[in-house]
Motif scaffolding. Structure first.
Motif, short mmCIF file in Angstrom:
data_model
loop_
_atom_site.label_atom_id
_atom_site.label_comp_id
_atom_site.label_asym_id
_atom_site.label_seq_id
_atom_site.Cartn_x
_atom_site.Cartn_y
_atom_site.Cartn_z
N UNK A 90 0.82 -1.22 0.00
CA UNK A 90 0.00 0.00 0.00
C UNK A 90 0.85 1.26 0.00
N UNK A 91 1.98 1.23 0.69
CA UNK A 91 2.78 2.44 0.84
C UNK A 91 4.26 2.11 0.66
N UNK A 92 5.01 2.95 -0.06
CA UNK A 92 6.43 2.68 -0.26
C UNK A 92 7.32 3.15 0.88
N UNK A 93 6.73 3.67 1.95
CA UNK A 93 7.53 4.26 3.02
C UNK A 93 8.35 3.23 3.80
N UNK A 94 8.03 1.94 3.65
CA UNK A 94 8.82 0.93 4.36
C UNK A 94 10.19 0.76 3.73
N UNK A 95 10.35 1.21 2.49
CA UNK A 95 11.62 1.03 1.80
C UNK A 95 12.43 2.32 1.72
N UNK A 96 11.78 3.42 1.47
CA UNK A 96 12.49 4.69 1.33
C UNK A 96 11.88 5.72 2.26
N UNK A 97 12.73 6.57 2.78
CA UNK A 97 12.28 7.63 3.68
C UNK A 97 12.40 8.96 2.96
N UNK A 98 11.30 9.67 2.87
CA UNK A 98 11.29 10.96 2.21
C UNK A 98 10.74 12.00 3.17
N UNK A 99 11.55 13.00 3.47
CA UNK A 99 11.09 14.04 4.39
C UNK A 99 11.00 13.52 5.82
N UNK A 100 10.07 14.09 6.56
CA UNK A 100 9.88 13.72 7.96
C UNK A 100 8.43 13.32 8.19
#
Length: 342
Positions: A90-100
């Motif tokens: 559902x979300x790519x945030x588990x692989x890449x961190x963008x911003x805060x």
């Protein structure tokens, strides 16, 4: 120039607006906050508190554990031919961190937002200081706001064409509910407003200021109140990125089991195309947002693999019909009214 179409009750678009400002504070950028509805000082006091990396990983871990336990409970209900299909991320945030990331259940500490230089523009205070003015067929509220932005860009060293001796920084501009009646504009009042060109003239001049300065701007507009579609098309063409938020509050989708995990849809109408004739088209067209316990997340929208046995046959037909409202980019496309074909 980021143009955000407000949801009907302006609940979730204000969150995006505050996220933009909070990110500027964490990055050490200067802020310029303009509003005709809420005082900028109160907006800054309501900004969400930033999450530390460890805290964010814990929050994501808790959400993943809860989702995994829910999947285990529902595993027996899923048809056998869907069980071995790969699960959609559902979300790519588990692989890449963008911003805060920010905790919307807590407010930012005064020490943090007072650590950066910020400027405010409250229309009611500005109008009471000087007599009414009207420049180039533009209402006085927009004219004063442009003068204020231009003065800050020039005096604080954000003019890219003017060599500055001090260290470079970025100015983040946030304008709340532009085009509403509170700004003295009548585009939301009728289909043929008397002052139809004030908003587009303002955006045209603002875009010129942004192009020659080290600044970025987010604007929220009550687009659902603007009845003249030609004005909305001109506003869209004058913006770099256009995002619309559609809340499920008060609509039939609020009680629709298809959307039970989400609180609304995100429509990306336009993405930046600087120095290019066409813009890059994203492969993900269907996005939805939901408000978790502490986080506001935007995820890919996908339909469940099977409807619950408790849903009646008539409800299933209604759900299949409503699923047609999803755009063609969705991985789960509804065909016909009898079933959902994945």
């Amino acid at each position: 120039l980021v143009f955000t179409e407000e949801d009907k009750y302006n609940l979730y678009s204000s969150l995006l607006f505050k996220y933009f400002l909070a990110e500027g504070i964490v990055c050490g950028h200067d802020l310029f906050v303009a509003s005709a509805k809420e005082h900028p000082d109160n907006i800054l006091k309501e900004l969400p508190s930033p999450l530390l990396d460890d805290t964010y990983r814990k929050e994501v871990g808790d959400e993943a554990a809860a989702a995994k336990s829910e999947d285990l409970q529902d595993s027996m209900k899923i048809a056998w031919r869907y069980q071995n299909l790969p699960k959609m991320e559902a979300s790519p945030t588990t692989y890449t961190k963008f911003g805060h990331y920010y905790d919307i259940s807590k407010k930012m500490s005064p020490e943090l937002y007072q650590s950066v230089k910020w400027h405010s523009f409250y229309l009611h205070e500005e109008l009471s200081l000087e007599p009414e003015m009207k420049t180039c067929n533009m209402n006085s509220g927009y004219a004063r706001l442009l003068q204020s932005i231009q003065r800050i860009i020039s005096q604080e060293g954000f003019d890219g064409s003017d060599p500055q001796k001090k260290q470079r920084n970025v100015l983040r501009i946030g304008i709340q509910s532009l085009g509403s009646v509170l700004w003295g504009d009548d585009v939301c009042c009728s289909d043929t407003p008397e002052d139809a060109h004030s908003l587009t003239k303002f955006l045209y001049i603002l875009r010129g200021l942004l192009r020659k300065s080290l600044s970025a701007c987010i604007i929220t507009v009550p687009a659902h109140l603007i009845q003249n579609k030609a004005i909305m098309e001109r506003v869209t063409n004058l913006s770099d990125m256009v995002v619309g938020l559609e809340s499920f509050i008060g609509s039939e989708r609020e009680t629709n089991p298809l959307y039970k995990d989400y609180h609304g849809l995100v429509h990306v109408h336009q993405i930046p195309r600087l120095n290019s004739l066409i813009c890059d088209v994203s492969d993900t067209k269907d996005l939805a947002f939901r408000l978790k316990r502490k986080l506001f997340t935007i995820e890919r929208l996908h339909l469940p693999p099977d409807l619950s046995d408790t849903v009646s046959r008539a409800s299933k037909q209604d759900l299949a019909g409503s699923a047609k409202l999803l755009s063609s980019g969705c991985g789960a496309m509804a065909i016909g009214k009898k079933h959902l074909d994945f």
